[in-house]
Design an enzyme around this catalytic site. Sequence first.
Site, PDB file in Angstrom:
ATOM      1  N   LYS A 145      24.430  26.122   2.084  1.00  0.00           N
ATOM      2  CA  LYS A 145      25.465  26.303   1.009  1.00  0.00           C
ATOM      3  C   LYS A 145      26.765  26.594   0.694  1.00  0.00           C
ATOM      4  O   LYS A 145      27.399  27.024   1.852  1.00  0.00           O
ATOM      5  CB  LYS A 145      25.416  28.508   0.441  1.00  0.00           C
ATOM      6  CG  LYS A 145      26.351  29.026  -1.063  1.00  0.00           C
ATOM      7  CD  LYS A 145      26.742  30.540  -1.220  1.00  0.00           C
ATOM      8  CE  LYS A 145      27.311  31.211   0.102  1.00  0.00           C
ATOM      9  NZ  LYS A 145      28.197  30.366  -0.350  1.00  0.00           N
ATOM     10  N   SER A 203      32.154  34.675   9.314  1.00  0.00           N
ATOM     11  CA  SER A 203      33.096  35.820  10.075  1.00  0.00           C
ATOM     12  C   SER A 203      32.676  36.498  10.887  1.00  0.00           C
ATOM     13  O   SER A 203      30.414  37.054  10.664  1.00  0.00           O
ATOM     14  CB  SER A 203      33.859  36.586   8.703  1.00  0.00           C
ATOM     15  OG  SER A 203      32.101  37.218   8.267  1.00  0.00           O
ATOM     16  N   THR A 204      32.629  37.718  11.222  1.00  0.00           N
ATOM     17  CA  THR A 204      31.756  38.090  12.451  1.00  0.00           C
ATOM     18  C   THR A 204      31.130  39.558  11.561  1.00  0.00           C
ATOM     19  O   THR A 204      30.369  39.854  11.685  1.00  0.00           O
ATOM     20  CB  THR A 204      32.123  38.798  13.603  1.00  0.00           C
ATOM     21  OG1 THR A 204      33.157  37.629  14.851  1.00  0.00           O
ATOM     22  CG2 THR A 204      31.994  39.793  14.319  1.00  0.00           C
ATOM     23  N   GLY A 237      28.423  37.760   9.564  1.00  0.00           N
ATOM     24  CA  GLY A 237      27.284  37.535  10.374  1.00  0.00           C
ATOM     25  C   GLY A 237      26.242  38.576  11.260  1.00  0.00           C
ATOM     26  O   GLY A 237      25.530  38.713  11.433  1.00  0.00           O
ATOM     27  N   CYS A 273      38.066  28.576  13.661  1.00  0.00           N
ATOM     28  CA  CYS A 273      36.948  30.667  14.694  1.00  0.00           C
ATOM     29  C   CYS A 273      37.642  30.360  16.168  1.00  0.00           C
ATOM     30  O   CYS A 273      37.567  31.095  16.689  1.00  0.00           O
ATOM     31  CB  CYS A 273      35.739  29.906  14.374  1.00  0.00           C
ATOM     32  SG  CYS A 273      34.833  28.362  14.332  1.00  0.00           S
TER      33      CYS A 273
END
Lengths: 286, 336, 505
Positions: free
Chosen positions: C183, C236-237, C240, C291
Amino acid sequence: MSRLAVPKTYKLYIGGKFPRSESGRTYEVVTKRGAFLANAAKASRKDARDAVVAARSALSGWANATPYNRGQVLYRIAELLEGRRAQFVDEIVSSEGVSASAATRQVDEAIDRWVWYAGWADKYVQVTGNANPVSGPYFNLSVPEPTGVVAIVAPQDSSLLGLVSVVAPALVAGNTVVVIASERLPLSAISLSEVLATSDVPGGVVNILTGSAGEITPWLASHADVNALDLTGAAALDWVDLEIAAADTLKRVLRPEGGTDLAAPSLDRITALTETKTVWHTKSLI
Amino acid sequence: MTETQKALVPRPTALELFDGPVTDASLRRYLEGIPGVDAVGLEQRAANLGSRSIKTTSKKWALDKIIELIDLTTLEGADTPGKVRSLVAKAITPDASDSSTPRVAAVCVYGDMVPYAVEALGVHHAKGTDSGINVAAVATAFPSGRASLAIKLSDTADAVDAGADEIDMVIDRGAFLSGRYGQVYDEIVAVKEACRRSDGSYAHLKVILETGELNTYDNVRRASWLAILAGGDFIKTSTGKVAPAATLPVTLSMLEVVRDWHRLTGEKIGVKPAGGIRTSKDAIKYLVTVAETVGEEWLQPHLFRFGASSLLNDVLLQRQKMTTGHYSGADYVTID
Amino acid sequence: MSFLDYAPAPESTAILNLKSDYGLFINGEFVDGHGTPFATISPATEKTIATIASANDEDVDRAVAAARRAYDKTWSRMSGADRGKYLFRIARLVQERARELAVAESLDNGKPIKESRDVDVPLVAAWFFYYAGWADKLDYAGAGANPASLGVAGQIIPWNFPLLMLAWKIAPALAAGNTVVLKPAETTPLTALLFAEILQQADLPPGVVNIVTGAGATGSAIVNHPDVNKVAFTGSTNVGRGIARAIAGTDKRVTLELGGKAANIVFDDAPIDQAIEGIVNGIFFNQGHVCCAGSRLLVQESIHDEVVDRLKERLSTLRLGDPLDKNTDIGAVNSAAQLDRIRTLSDIGEAEGAERWSPDCVIPTDGFWFPPTIFTNVSTSHRIARDEVFGPVLSVLTFRTPAEAIAKANNTPYGLSAGIWSDKGSRILAVADKLRAGVIWANTFNRFDPASPFGGYKESGYGREGGRHGLAAYLKPAGTARTVTASPASDATDSAITTTKESAK
């Protein structure tokens, strides 16, 4: 006339010292048939917290020791275990209810496993690191490094071998450890801490908690200063919840294992608790 | 003050900077204290600057500017008065088919050819100003610089006496590479003094570092500082006789020194890449590098030059293409 | 006229042959999606580029089924050599269509064409070329002889390097023998769909790669799909973390490439001009939407003023504007939402007492833009020194000793990357040893290569992408249903009955 024995007080092992649980709690360790063996300390969340602090402060010294030095220190443990074989065999016979020969086999295998892992300390970087041929004027090297503080739930149905199988690989790379010993079979773990205390392993590198894994592990799984969670021995716990708790700080998680080759010796057990660092540096003649 | 009493005086700002006499030891300390150069990063920066896309009106401006900044050069053992006269004619009228074509900044010749160049220029001789064409002479036992100081100084004085407006000297690379910075420094100071005319004015001094022989960017940077401290008006990459001659990273590195000197003292030093710049496309990369490193203000003849010969014709071909809309050919520009 | 006002040099969009609508790419063909279609816009103009289908749960299910079929029937049975040949084909097709892909990327993402042309797209081709060669050499990948693939990989990629992140995900997955459901990010689906056309040209067997577009719900349908064996995520964390929670207790394996707050450490003996370039490249490359961006400049106190002065001077030459102009250095911020975040955090920085500076630059009226910005007088406790801004915003902090530099650099929950600038080799190596980050650049920054592993420590995620290490994320040792990391025992509950006798034998 038979001599009256002097029983040992079994305590925790935190930061190289042998404290009782700050909670003052103990629990009964019994033989397979239910006979009283000892009162072991029942660690609390605060003991777990203290253990993490000890592990964190020991990390830099242990991680930065030379691999040769770490290898020798680990090998030294095997030497000391060898000297205490009889003690470990006795404890395993009495707490697991197995034959002396079975207990001996367990102790011997545990010692041999220490030796096997000790030898990896100055080799695993070579085997798993890499010089990377990037397309540009750069020196580029990838090397594994310790993940940091590792919290471990030791296998629950093994006194010594299970414990050794999870603790030794974590130490090879330079991690420091907070391990929750088998709840039912903690005597070998406590005796191992006496070995560690008299070996060259710096205080805090290995911290051993006895008590209820179900009670303590959630605190370690959610502790932000723990970098990895080894749930090898946590199959009987609500380990999915532990994994979810660990996700909050994106800890590395080793899921529970079962079967007969529980925590079998492997290089993967070492590398699973390492981080690969890649360093680039410019390279030029002029 | 008589000729013999004339003291050798380095750039006053250098003395202020050193807070006392410039000695071999103080020079060494100073030059070795300059931040190092990381070659990979420098070359990447140069490559990035070289990838600017200069189109349409900017390109037209750039092509004319390149011509205005050229030191049209002939430095051959086979040079004759006739060859020099022909070069000067080309300098005055680069493109006979287009009178809007600007003139070059200077002609650059060997010292013994200076009188012929001056004569051929006549009223077009700029005599050290930016209006007209200057005469530059290579001196100091160009290109090797392997001669006694006395020879180098008389070589310089002869060219100045003959009417040279600019002196392109070479440094003693041997002395530099063996760490005798003081000797290189003293020699530049002395040559600068030899550039003095009887009326007290000075011919412009361009100091050729011969970067191809200095080899490393750290050396280029130190030599650039050394030449500026000693009083050079320009720092120049190469004689054109040693490969590699001018490269974009080397020129960028020298421009950075010039920028830092300006930041430090407010003084503006010129830069001259010479040798190997043959196409408009390459020359435009230099303009971009100058503009983005020291500022657009440097894009004028007293602060930036191209030492080149074949570059001019390529620029003229590009110019014709922009004017007419179709590609031109080599026979539509003159060979000198 | 100023020469530095370079005349416009726009890259032509004539090379693009875009459709007005794009479907989902499932089983080798474009099909309608059953979610609500959405527009993808150019962040530089806010104009719609194309309408994109959205995949709902059933669409994801179809895509996973196609990937499973392709895995079982074709891809897992194909020789490594043949898998490699397909990847080589893809690499070549990317090279052949490089200009078109670069233009599409800059249009859809807002990044300068010089970056998509010189960095993103060449790296995409390089990534496929590198992993193509691995496909028949997996015995040497480090997982022992005859390693096995994992099955269906669900891959979710971010908007900052749309096509490059696709390559980072797909190339190793396919080389190792897995099939893929990928995706792309909601705001940058365009090049993934052009890539689907490339797969058709390459005649890749249907279902080996499926591309489903959509928003977060589509992503979570992939993550939670029971027939997905492996989840790979870059983003993003926070997301995640959610993925790590979602896969807890499953037998899925996961790699996460998350956020960062990299320290770029400049010592007083640094090659100063290159360090300035490295600082600029570190934080203003791709508008800071990186990042691993060097968003925390740690500069030795003795050279702070000089570095800041030089930096300001250098920033004044940066050119912000049309991403398709070949001279643009700073393009558009990818979305209104991201612009909002950058603005909010910058305002907080100012409110916290840091000193904000940007060069004069003309901001276009349409589109999403943020000028290159530096904050000085920043303390470690300021939010702009801790939170990932993901924009062209640099926080400048100082240090006095190497030990302090290391302590400040490591004082973050992240651990993705770091930079070191010094002329002293032994110091560089020692500092590199002590930094807790997965990628360290010494006297350079933001370099990427398919042969070089990339990934973070701590909350920057786990697993590595790139190099031999990148294959490990898509392989398991022969004959094992499981590996040590992130894969539970299928008989986990049985382990309690393991006896000491058994384990001791």
